[in-house]
Design an enzyme around this catalytic site. Structure first.
Site, PDB file in Angstrom:
ATOM      1  N   LYS A  74       0.841  -1.201   0.000  1.00 11.57           N
ATOM      2  CA  LYS A  74       0.000   0.000   0.000  1.00 11.57           C
ATOM      3  C   LYS A  74       0.875   1.250   0.000  1.00 11.57           C
ATOM      4  O   LYS A  74       1.907   1.298   0.675  1.00 11.57           O
ATOM      5  CB  LYS A  74      -0.910  -0.023   1.224  1.00 11.57           C
ATOM      6  CG  LYS A  74      -1.969   1.061   1.263  1.00 11.57           C
ATOM      7  CD  LYS A  74      -2.859   0.872   2.490  1.00 11.57           C
ATOM      8  CE  LYS A  74      -3.961   1.902   2.576  1.00 11.57           C
ATOM      9  NZ  LYS A  74      -4.831   1.691   3.760  1.00 11.57           N
ATOM     10  N   SER A  86      -9.709   1.301   2.819  1.00  8.79           N
ATOM     11  CA  SER A  86      -8.893   2.130   1.952  1.00  8.79           C
ATOM     12  C   SER A  86      -7.776   1.370   1.225  1.00  8.79           C
ATOM     13  O   SER A  86      -7.168   1.901   0.290  1.00  8.79           O
ATOM     14  CB  SER A  86      -8.247   3.244   2.780  1.00  8.79           C
ATOM     15  OG  SER A  86      -7.383   2.702   3.764  1.00  8.79           O
ATOM     16  N   SER A 123     -10.020  -1.180   6.973  1.00  6.92           N
ATOM     17  CA  SER A 123      -9.458  -0.859   5.654  1.00  6.92           C
ATOM     18  C   SER A 123      -8.786  -2.026   4.942  1.00  6.92           C
ATOM     19  O   SER A 123      -8.448  -1.914   3.770  1.00  6.92           O
ATOM     20  CB  SER A 123      -8.450   0.291   5.775  1.00  6.92           C
ATOM     21  OG  SER A 123      -9.113   1.505   6.009  1.00  6.92           O
TER      22      SER A 123
END
Length: 469
Positions: free
Chosen positions: A72, A147, A171
């Protein structure tokens, strides 16, 4: 294909690390789901050559030898940009690696790409990125969740076997559910956050994606370690051990009246009930419970998270680093334009909320009330795990929405993750695991703090059972 099988192919010279890495890079370059922000082809291929030489020279190989891992884009890797999917950090190049990245490299992994995400990890749809929305590989008209959207997509569509995300309020577990893969949020403090851009310090945790539990356990063992640079990191190495988890006789808490109270989609509720029936077949004692305080978790999360966001993002001002506006008349206008141009609407909204909650004019009344209710939720979870071995909930209350719905309704960000945010507020551990293939509901297996080994082994038992069926 899993990690063990892939490494055996390298060892047996069925394919070289270089060839495998090049194949993955070709997939990433042809990605149609907007799952990635950065790659460094030269860096990845040079590392692949180095690892092939290591194998040729019969040197000791790491547990992730030659395995490509996507990361990420709020986790620092010095050979690629770290943007947090924001205009604010569009061209930012970090100068050191996050501790979890160092641990991966030490075990001979290849950091293959930085993945797209909701801006500064704020969002539950994958649509707030400065670099555009991410699509769900199961249906490109749907959101992948957020996310950690790109990380979930990279695993779900088979580019990589495992990926790193961060989980502040679901997330990782929410996109894992929406993309029909496994998502694991560790106990708070197990994974170092050194080199990870903070969203909400008391809630954030580096978390993991995989397609199967064995791969999840392998990457968890690799990523976890003590870290002197993270004062919240645990002081000892945690061992993820493969052990038989027998559900027979285990007391499992489940949510009472789930559809009426939590507005579950019918399909999510049906999959949840089906999973509970499977657990009963395996001998588990299923006991419905009421959540007296945890049913307010979304509201508490909103207050705590927004307040910490307001504090954490104050450093991004365009002066020391980050986006700086071209035209301004004075210092005040410079700060205002840097942040209003550098941050997207969702980030600005959360900063504004947090600033209001922390207002000295109101003596931080809402924030203090949020902390009191958070303490009650923590105590409620302690009582649950005094009496039950596990708590099992749906991962989300709904199936993935159509693209655009979250954009039109910003409050939807705070509706689907009620069972996830409880885990972050209490520092517990949770794993989202699919009940069946395709777009469907998943269950979340939740354990007490530092019972990560139990929930992962429980997931493996459940995984084995549903695969048999």
């Amino acid at each position: 294909m899993d990690i063990k099988e892939t490494i055996n192919k390298f060892k047996n010279n069925e394919i070289s690390v270089y060839e495998n890495t090049k194949n993955i890079l070709d997939k990433i370059k042809n990605d149609q789901y907007n799952a990635y922000i950065s790659i460094n082809e030269k860096d990845s291929l040079e590392r692949a050559k180095y690892l092939d030489e290591k194998l040729k020279n019969k040197e000791e190989l790491g547990s992730l030898f030659g395995i490509a891992v996507s990361v990420k884009d709020n986790i620092s890797y010095k050979n690629m940009k770290m943007t947090c999917a924001s205009k604010m950090l569009e061209d930012f190049n970090p100068v050191f690696n996050a501790k979890v990245v160092e641990n991966l490299l030490k075990e001979d992994a290849i950091i293959i790409a930085k993945t797209n995400m909701d801006e500064f990890a704020m969002g539950g749809s994958g649509e707030t990125s400065y670099f555009g929305p991410i699509k769900n590989p199961l249906d490109e008209n749907l959101i992948p969740g957020g996310s950690s959207s790109g990380s979930a997509v990279s695993v779900a569509k088979g580019d990589v076997l495992v990926s790193l995300g961060t989980d502040t309020g679901g997330s990782v577990r929410q996109p894992a559910s929406y993309c029909n893969i496994i998502g694991y949020k560790p106990t708070y403090s197990l994974m170092s956050r050194s080199g990870v851009v903070s969203m909400a310090n008391s809630l954030d945790q580096v978390s993991l994606f995989a397609n199967n539990v064995k791969d999840l356990r392998t990457i968890a063992n690799t990523c976890q370690s003590p870290d002197k640079f993270d004062m919240t990191s645990c002081l000892e190495k945690y061992e993820y051990k493969e052990e038989n988890f027998d559900f027979s006789g285990k007391k499992i808490a489940v949510i009472k009246n789930e559809s009426n109270i939590y507005n579950l989609d019918k399909e999510v509720e049906d999959d949840y009930k089906h999973a509970i029936e499977i657990l009963k077949e395996m001998g588990a004692e299923i006991i419905p419970i009421d959540l007296k305080y945890s049913k307010y978790a979304n509201e508490v999360y909103n207050v705590v998270m927004s307040s910490e966001v307001s504090s954490n993002l104050s450093r991004f001002d365009g002066i020391r680093f980050g986006h700086q506006t071209d035209e301004y008349k004075n210092v005040e206008e410079l700060f205002i334009k840097n942040r209003s141009e550098g941050f997207g609407e969702n980030v600005q909204r959360r900063i504004a909320l947090g600033t209001m909650y922390l207002s000295s004019e109101d003596d931080q009344r809402i924030y203090k009330q949020g902390l009191k209710l958070r303490t009650l939720i923590v105590e409620e979870f302690k009582e649950i795990f005094k009496n039950y071995d596990l708590l099992i909930t749906p991962t989300t209350v709904d199936l993935p929405s159509k693209l655009g719905i979250y954009v039109d309704d910003p409050l939807k960000d705070f509706t689907s993750d009620i069972f996830n945010v409880c885990v972050n507020l209490t520092g517990s551990c949770g794993v989202s695991i699919p009940v069946r293939k395709g777009i469907s509901g998943s269950i979340q297996i939740i354990g007490d703090r530092f019972k990560d080994n139990d929930i992962i082994n429980a997931c493996e038992t459940f995984e084995r059972k549903i695969n048999e069926d």
